[in-house]
Design a protein around this motif. Sequence first.
Motif, short mmCIF file in Angstrom:
data_model
loop_
_atom_site.label_atom_id
_atom_site.label_comp_id
_atom_site.label_asym_id
_atom_site.label_seq_id
_atom_site.Cartn_x
_atom_site.Cartn_y
_atom_site.Cartn_z
N ASP A 1 0.80 -1.22 0.00
CA ASP A 1 0.00 0.00 0.00
C ASP A 1 0.83 1.27 0.00
N THR A 2 2.15 1.17 0.13
CA THR A 2 3.02 2.35 0.03
C THR A 2 3.57 2.53 -1.38
N GLN B 1 0.46 -1.20 -7.62
CA GLN B 1 0.00 -2.06 -6.53
C GLN B 1 -0.66 -3.36 -6.99
N GLU C 1 0.66 -7.00 -5.75
CA GLU C 1 -0.21 -7.78 -4.87
C GLU C 1 -0.58 -9.13 -5.48
#
Length: 263
Positions: free
Chosen positions: A201-202, A208, A212
């Motif tokens: 999430d950074t 992302q 993920e």
Amino acid sequence: MSSLSLAVRDSSTMLRRNLLHARRYPSLTLNLLLTPIMLLLLFVYIFGDVMSAGIGGGGADRSEYIAYIVPGILLMTIGGTTVGTAVSVSNDMTEGIIARFRTMAIHRGSVLVGHVVGSVLQSIMSVVLVGAVALAIGFRSTDATALEWLAAFGLLVLFAMALTWVAVGMGLISPNAEAASNNAMPMILLPLLSSAFIPVDTMPGWFQPFAEYQPFSPAIETLRGLLLGSEIGNNGWLTIAWCLGLAVLGYFWSTSKFNRDPK
């Protein structure tokens, strides 16, 4: 002897052969092993304070970042070891030994089984060495129970087996050792593009989804949860699904390429 007994006997012989090769020519294994160790030391001692402050949003605490980074480094170690597997398989296919094996009364699948089992054993031994370095620089897992340690070990073995079957397929399609090394390079690059070093999430929003939904991120989060007590969520099931899917895909890909008669 039954066909099963012959398969076990021949697979054991091929396993000993691959382990002897690894012992006599350790330079490739050592080179691949140095990469995760150097990254571990680099990120802990050079970037550790800054990364800890950035992730935690508070003061720098290198010990917290050591705990965060070690699970990713352990899985990266497995990915690096499988590169050596691809190179080894490619060497066997191009140096003529496989043609000799095809003329002998041995179980055909034993050649691949020997490579896979040997690579998994080397992966686990490499993980133990990298884990020893992590312990030496301050990594601790005091909250993990014996059952969680056992589950973590099982995850590492399953992940190593899945990546090894894929690496065997990469070695079989490679015309030489250099091509095999290049084809297997994603095994080293994917951990760098996962949650191994920073939380997903950074990362930039457009990146992302890739970070993920790839095999390393859920495996890292699952291993992190088992060793450090963080929340695992759906990552455990995703990891098992990735491992089984890659293992089945790699197995059928490898066996179909290996069983194809040479032109």
